[in-house]
Design a protein around this motif. Structure first.
Motif, mmCIF file in Angstrom:
data_model
loop_
_atom_site.group_PDB
_atom_site.id
_atom_site.type_symbol
_atom_site.label_atom_id
_atom_site.label_comp_id
_atom_site.label_asym_id
_atom_site.label_seq_id
_atom_site.Cartn_x
_atom_site.Cartn_y
_atom_site.Cartn_z
ATOM 1 N N LEU A 133 0.839 -1.197 0.000
ATOM 2 C CA LEU A 133 0.000 0.000 0.000
ATOM 3 C C LEU A 133 0.876 1.251 0.000
ATOM 4 O O LEU A 133 0.571 2.264 -0.614
ATOM 5 C CB LEU A 133 -0.910 -0.009 1.231
ATOM 6 C CG LEU A 133 -2.148 0.861 1.135
ATOM 7 C CD1 LEU A 133 -2.994 0.446 -0.046
ATOM 8 C CD2 LEU A 133 -2.973 0.763 2.408
ATOM 9 N N HIS A 134 2.004 1.134 0.697
ATOM 10 C CA HIS A 134 2.966 2.216 0.742
ATOM 11 C C HIS A 134 3.498 2.506 -0.660
ATOM 12 O O HIS A 134 3.572 3.652 -1.099
ATOM 13 C CB HIS A 134 4.111 1.814 1.674
ATOM 14 C CG HIS A 134 4.886 2.979 2.153
ATOM 15 N ND1 HIS A 134 5.966 3.465 1.469
ATOM 16 C CD2 HIS A 134 4.715 3.775 3.222
ATOM 17 C CE1 HIS A 134 6.441 4.517 2.102
ATOM 18 N NE2 HIS A 134 5.694 4.721 3.173
ATOM 19 N N GLN A 135 3.820 1.429 -1.363
ATOM 20 C CA GLN A 135 4.345 1.573 -2.721
ATOM 21 C C GLN A 135 3.285 2.189 -3.644
ATOM 22 O O GLN A 135 3.583 3.052 -4.458
ATOM 23 C CB GLN A 135 4.790 0.206 -3.257
ATOM 24 C CG GLN A 135 5.683 0.349 -4.471
ATOM 25 C CD GLN A 135 5.976 -0.972 -5.125
ATOM 26 O OE1 GLN A 135 5.478 -2.016 -4.715
ATOM 27 N NE2 GLN A 135 6.785 -0.944 -6.158
ATOM 28 N N LEU A 136 2.022 1.760 -3.453
ATOM 29 C CA LEU A 136 0.942 2.314 -4.262
ATOM 30 C C LEU A 136 0.848 3.827 -4.048
ATOM 31 O O LEU A 136 0.727 4.593 -4.996
ATOM 32 C CB LEU A 136 -0.386 1.638 -3.903
ATOM 33 C CG LEU A 136 -1.610 2.165 -4.647
ATOM 34 C CD1 LEU A 136 -1.526 1.828 -6.124
ATOM 35 C CD2 LEU A 136 -2.903 1.599 -4.066
ATOM 36 N N GLY A 137 0.962 4.240 -2.774
ATOM 37 C CA GLY A 137 0.908 5.665 -2.454
ATOM 38 C C GLY A 137 1.985 6.457 -3.166
ATOM 39 O O GLY A 137 1.767 7.594 -3.585
ATOM 40 N N GLN A 138 3.161 5.835 -3.313
ATOM 41 C CA GLN A 138 4.268 6.516 -3.989
ATOM 42 C C GLN A 138 4.100 6.530 -5.504
ATOM 43 O O GLN A 138 4.617 7.403 -6.197
ATOM 44 C CB GLN A 138 5.607 5.875 -3.624
ATOM 45 C CG GLN A 138 5.938 5.923 -2.138
ATOM 46 C CD GLN A 138 5.709 7.290 -1.538
ATOM 47 O OE1 GLN A 138 6.237 8.292 -2.019
ATOM 48 N NE2 GLN A 138 4.896 7.372 -0.486
ATOM 49 N N PHE A 168 0.395 10.828 1.130
ATOM 50 C CA PHE A 168 0.999 11.697 2.147
ATOM 51 C C PHE A 168 0.918 11.155 3.568
ATOM 52 O O PHE A 168 1.131 11.897 4.520
ATOM 53 C CB PHE A 168 0.354 13.084 2.076
ATOM 54 C CG PHE A 168 0.757 13.815 0.821
ATOM 55 C CD1 PHE A 168 2.062 14.223 0.637
ATOM 56 C CD2 PHE A 168 -0.169 14.063 -0.183
ATOM 57 C CE1 PHE A 168 2.441 14.869 -0.523
ATOM 58 C CE2 PHE A 168 0.207 14.717 -1.342
ATOM 59 C CZ PHE A 168 1.524 15.113 -1.511
ATOM 60 N N ILE A 169 0.622 9.863 3.707
ATOM 61 C CA ILE A 169 0.501 9.297 5.057
ATOM 62 C C ILE A 169 1.738 9.581 5.904
ATOM 63 O O ILE A 169 1.642 10.112 7.007
ATOM 64 C CB ILE A 169 0.202 7.776 4.986
ATOM 65 C CG1 ILE A 169 -1.297 7.580 4.744
ATOM 66 C CG2 ILE A 169 0.638 7.077 6.257
ATOM 67 C CD1 ILE A 169 -1.856 6.272 5.194
#
Lengths: 101, 222
Positions: free
Chosen positions: A33-38, B88-89
């Protein structure tokens, strides 16, 4: 009643914006999910451009003007590489095209 | 130092200024014409603060649409913001108390501008961009309700400045090959969804499908 409606809508809008934060307040966000955010910014920017130019599907004059003005933005930005110059020339061209079309 | 940050935040927010003042004015004017007062415009812009839905809400309030319908529309139209938060978390979590204000003020436009900030003073610049943008939106609304009728409306088309900014940000991001592929996925999915779902409803399906494709792509690479 009107004020209740407004407050309920405000609550919904805020909750949607806060949803990912509330989900991962206590636990770590998974790596995927972190990668998706980036990765999302480039995809979202492309979708926002489609959103801004959506009127072209009706072949309305405002849609045509916006597409032509977008071409002006792309060419001037390739040429001068100056953000404000491109925004200004694109916007002015859009207003002129709107009058002409 | 602080002066530098304020200056950068202001310069970065100028495209938002042009867009929000004029779109806000159109909003204030429409609210007036629908029979609402300036404090309604101000209240809605203050607590809801989202462009497309506020315009829709005018006709909802005017026609006495059932609350459930209004809620569902709010949910559908504004859920795109959920995707914006994902990027932006980490940044917002590092901001302490300002975090909740940052979450509340995340819009299409501030998202785009925040994506362009250098990582070093990002944390200090973002709250100011958020604050300025919110002021522009409310000032626009108020101007619309007070002097909206006096403005010559051949200013139409000035809101294109935001489209121009999105295009420029996209061009900058696409200098990286990896981003080009991601942008292509977004672009193609966006156009297909626009044709399939029409101009009013295509944003959410586009974002969901694009995220799905991006996740599938990363999963295959592992």
């Amino acid at each position: 009643m009107m004020y209740i409606t407004i407050l309920v809508c405000a609550g919904i809008t805020f909750s949607l914006r806060a949803f990912p934060f509330l989900c991962f307040r206590k636990r770590e966000m998974p790596a995927w999910l972190h990668q998706l955010g980036q990765q999302l910014p480039s995809a979202i920017m492309a979708i926002l451009v489609v959103y801004c130019l959506k009127d072209i599907v009706n072949f309305s004059s405002s849609g045509k003007a916006q597409v032509l003005a977008s071409i002006v933005v792309i060419i001037t930005y390739k040429w001068k590489h100056n953000t404000f110059f491109s925004i200004l020339s694109g916007t002015i061209c859009n207003m002129i095209f709107l009058h002409l079309l | 130092m602080k002066k530098e940050i304020l200056k950068t935040a202001f310069i970065k927010s100028i495209p938002i200024l042009c867009s929000y003042i004029f779109v806000g004015m159109a909003y204030g004017l429409m609210m007036n014409e629908a029979g609402f007062y300036w404090w309604h415009t101000l209240l809605i812009s203050l607590v809801i603060y989202t462009g497309a839905f506020q315009f829709l809400l005018i006709s909802f309030l005017q026609t006495g649409t059932p609350l459930l319908t209004i809620c569902l529309s709010a949910l559908l139209i504004n859920s795109r913001q959920l995707f914006y938060s994902l990027t932006f978390i980490d940044d917002f979590n590092r901001m302490g108390k300002k975090k909740w204000y940052m979450i509340h003020t995340l819009t299409d436009e501030t998202y785009a501008v925040n994506c362009t900030l250098p990582s070093q003073n990002k944390k200090d610049i973002m709250p100011w961009i958020a604050f300025f943008s919110r002021c522009y939106w409310m000032i626009g609304g108020l101007l619309g309700s007070f002097i909206g009728n006096l403005v010559p409306w051949n200013l139409e088309g000035i809101d294109f400045c935001m489209t121009a900014l999105f295009i420029i940000i996209l061009m900058d991001q696409c200098k990286k090959i990896e981003n080009q592929k991601i942008a292509c996925i977004g672009f193609i999915v966006g156009i297909l969804c626009l044709l399939l779902f029409g101009t009013r409803q295509f944003m959410l399906p586009s974002l969901i499908l694009t995220s799905f494709f991006l996740l599938y792509r990363s999963w295959r690479e592992i």
